[in-house]
Design a protein around this motif. Structure first.
Motif, short mmCIF file in Angstrom:
data_model
loop_
_atom_site.label_atom_id
_atom_site.label_comp_id
_atom_site.label_asym_id
_atom_site.label_seq_id
_atom_site.Cartn_x
_atom_site.Cartn_y
_atom_site.Cartn_z
N TYR A 266 0.94 -1.09 0.05
CA TYR A 266 -0.14 0.04 0.42
C TYR A 266 0.94 1.39 0.56
N ILE A 267 2.11 1.22 0.99
CA ILE A 267 2.76 2.80 0.84
C ILE A 267 3.19 2.92 -0.49
N ASP A 268 4.38 1.38 -1.13
CA ASP A 268 4.31 1.79 -2.44
C ASP A 268 3.66 1.79 -3.15
N SER A 269 2.30 1.37 -3.41
CA SER A 269 1.36 2.56 -4.01
C SER A 269 0.87 3.50 -3.96
N ILE A 322 -11.31 4.85 -22.62
CA ILE A 322 -10.33 4.71 -21.50
C ILE A 322 -10.15 4.81 -20.35
N LEU A 323 -10.33 4.80 -19.08
CA LEU A 323 -10.37 5.70 -17.88
C LEU A 323 -9.22 5.50 -17.12
N VAL A 324 -8.41 5.94 -16.38
CA VAL A 324 -6.93 6.04 -15.66
C VAL A 324 -7.39 6.32 -13.75
N GLY A 325 -7.11 5.63 -13.03
CA GLY A 325 -7.27 6.37 -11.46
C GLY A 325 -5.76 7.48 -11.80
N ARG A 326 -6.17 7.93 -10.58
CA ARG A 326 -4.86 8.83 -10.43
C ARG A 326 -4.51 8.98 -8.85
N ASN A 327 -5.08 8.03 -8.13
CA ASN A 327 -4.66 7.51 -7.06
C ASN A 327 -5.59 6.19 -6.65
N ASN A 328 -5.39 5.61 -4.89
CA ASN A 328 -5.90 4.67 -4.89
C ASN A 328 -7.11 5.20 -4.08
N ARG A 329 -8.04 6.02 -3.84
CA ARG A 329 -8.75 6.20 -3.70
C ARG A 329 -10.21 6.77 -4.82
N GLN A 330 -9.39 7.22 -5.65
CA GLN A 330 -9.34 7.23 -7.19
C GLN A 330 -9.89 5.96 -8.07
N PRO A 352 3.13 -1.72 -8.21
CA PRO A 352 2.00 -0.53 -8.02
C PRO A 352 1.68 0.70 -9.31
N GLY A 353 0.65 0.86 -9.35
CA GLY A 353 0.08 1.39 -10.56
C GLY A 353 -1.65 2.23 -10.75
N HIS A 379 2.60 2.15 -18.67
CA HIS A 379 2.67 3.66 -18.54
C HIS A 379 1.90 4.62 -16.82
N HIS A 380 1.26 3.92 -16.81
CA HIS A 380 0.85 5.28 -15.22
C HIS A 380 0.96 3.46 -14.39
N SER A 381 2.71 3.65 -14.02
CA SER A 381 2.83 2.70 -12.63
C SER A 381 4.34 2.55 -12.66
N LYS A 382 3.92 2.08 -11.62
CA LYS A 382 6.24 1.39 -11.10
C LYS A 382 6.91 0.88 -12.57
N GLY A 383 6.36 0.03 -12.97
CA GLY A 383 7.06 0.12 -13.82
C GLY A 383 7.45 0.22 -15.66
N ARG A 384 6.67 1.87 -15.49
CA ARG A 384 6.57 2.39 -16.86
C ARG A 384 8.18 2.68 -17.23
N ASP A 385 9.44 1.91 -16.84
CA ASP A 385 10.17 2.39 -17.55
C ASP A 385 10.70 0.68 -17.39
N SER A 386 10.25 -0.26 -17.52
CA SER A 386 10.32 -1.39 -17.77
C SER A 386 10.29 -1.92 -19.14
N ALA A 387 11.18 -2.90 -19.64
CA ALA A 387 11.06 -2.75 -21.43
C ALA A 387 9.99 -3.84 -21.45
#
Length: 439
Positions: A266-269, A322-330, A352-353, A379-387
């Motif tokens: 959760y904290i990581d997200s 396509i809808l993308v949440g901005r944070n956990n509550r959203q 997390p994303g 793209h909207h996650s912690k893995g956005r720079d991964s291959a």
């Protein structure tokens, strides 16, 4: 400092070439001989008012994007270099139209601005055009100041989250160490059984019990340490007590470790959402979320809650929203309340994303739209720079939120996994599709 009665004299002018006045021969002499790998620096040092960005662009054009070889510039390369300089001069003199633009990284960080096209970065940078030099400078410095303010306002949250993650990680390490020690509980039970089966041959005051291990088919003789102050029966009960204590501790530790790992996720997200905040409102919403979970002091009574921004909106090449949440509550609001059961839900696997929803409106969602939605999730996650980023997806009806789960945490079934590589060009088309539809 200027003193009364003294004549002010301008500082001596450095012997540099002026791009507006220098002829071809002077420009060629400037780079002959050429410092290996330092042509751009050579141009900046030898010419007035030339930025490193512009010098690198000229060098990029002269050598067709490759690295210079040797310490002499070839005639063809010199011609290309002078041509690039003359094109810039024509723009400065108003003979050719200027191309005002700011350059930013794929993560949105502003890097450069210029009055002509910049090709040296290829697809590594995104370009935002402007109609004038004033508009370019206004956009660049206003955005830079906004980014600086956001960073300053978010610094305390970054510190809080880092310290919280560090504290949880240390606690988990200690609990896992204790859990590993509980693995010896079965040995305690076996020792208690062996002592109970051989009470007749043991005496109070014995320091060691030498008995046959009937748990081993070979029945070898084993030694069991005893407390000389206790009777044989009490020693057996002592091992049973250790067994029961370890069994109870194991159950508690397993639950504590599970809760700690969930808290760490959760904290990581929240940390990931904080890195993607684009406004002070986004940061304020995260503060309220952390206060609601007990990580920050709650706001004073009577304070109005921050009104969060709507989800990010994109449109696929097939016309699906396509809808993308901005944070956990959203994310919770989007997935559990706003989305229809037949819509498609996507989220990065174990990363997390944001929650991503493809609005189906009862239509079958094509694979191309699923792929584009998966790119948005990556793209909207912690893995956005991964291959390669794994993205799980399933209909919304298979997504549930367990009782007591933290914001953004859900469970889901009947899912499939798609591996994608973030592609900024496709994402940009999805952004443009929203504007085209709105217009």
């Amino acid at each position: 400092m200027v003193l009364p009665g003294m004549t002010y004299a301008m500082p001596p002018r450095e012997e540099r070439l002026c791009l507006l006045d220098a002829d071809r021969d002077a420009l060629t002499r400037l780079v002959t001989p050429m410092q290996p790998g330092k042509l751009a620096k050579q141009l900046v040092a030898g010419m007035e008012g030339i930025s490193p960005l512009l010098a690198r662009e000229w060098a990029y054009y002269a050598f067709r994007g490759s690295e210079p070889v040797g310490d002499q510039i070839e005639p063809e390369q010199a011609d290309r270099l002078v041509f690039a300089m003359q094109q810039t001069r024509s723009i400065l003199l108003g003979e050719q139209p200027a191309h005002y633009a700011t350059l930013r990284t794929r993560e949105g960080m502003l890097k450069e601005f210029c009055f002509q096209r910049i090709a040296q970065y290829g697809t590594l940078m995104l370009e935002s055009e402007a109609s004038s030099a004033c508009e370019t400078l206004d956009e660049f410095y206003a955005r830079r100041d906004q980014d600086a303010r956001l960073k300053q306002r978010a610094n305390d949250l970054f510190t809080l989250l880092m310290h919280t993650m560090e504290r949880i990680s240390k606690r988990l390490a200690n609990q896992r160490e204790e859990l590993a020690a509980c693995a010896a509980k079965e040995d305690m039970k076996r020792k208690g059984d062996l002592l109970s089966a051989n009470l007749y041959q043991l005496q109070k005051g014995d320091a060691v019990a030498r008995v046959q291990n009937f748990y081993d088919p070979a029945c070898p003789t084993v030694e069991i340490p005893l407390d000389v102050r206790l009777t044989p029966s009490q020693n057996a009960q002592r091992y049973y007590a250790k067994y029961r204590k370890a069994s109870t501790a194991e159950k508690v530790l397993v639950e504590q470790i599970r809760n700690g790992e969930e808290e760490l996720r959760y904290i990581d997200s929240v940390f990931d959402a904080l890195t993607r905040c684009t406004s002070e409102t986004d940061i304020a919403v995260l503060r309220e979320e952390l206060a609601g979970e007990g990580y920050l002091r709650a706001a004073r009574r009577g304070t109005k809650p921050t009104r969060s921004q709507p989800p990010l909106v994109f449109r696929s090449s097939d016309g699906f929203q396509i809808l993308v949440g901005r944070n956990n509550r959203q994310n919770d609001q989007l997935t559990l309340k706003q989305a229809a059961k037949q819509d498609l839900w996507l989220h990065t696997q174990g990363i997390p994303g944001s929650h991503v929803i493809v609005v189906s409106q009862g239509r079958e969602i094509p694979e191309s739209t699923i792929y584009e939605a998966a790119l948005l999730a990556a793209h909207h996650s912690k893995g956005r720079d991964s291959a390669q980023v794994p993205v799980d997806y399933c209909p919304v009806r298979y997504v549930k939120k367990p009782n007591g789960a933290k914001p953004g945490m859900v469970i889901f079934t009947n899912y499939q996994t798609l591996y994608v590589k973030p592609d900024e060009e496709i994402l940009e088309r999805c952004r443009e599709g929203v504007h085209e539809t709105a217009g």
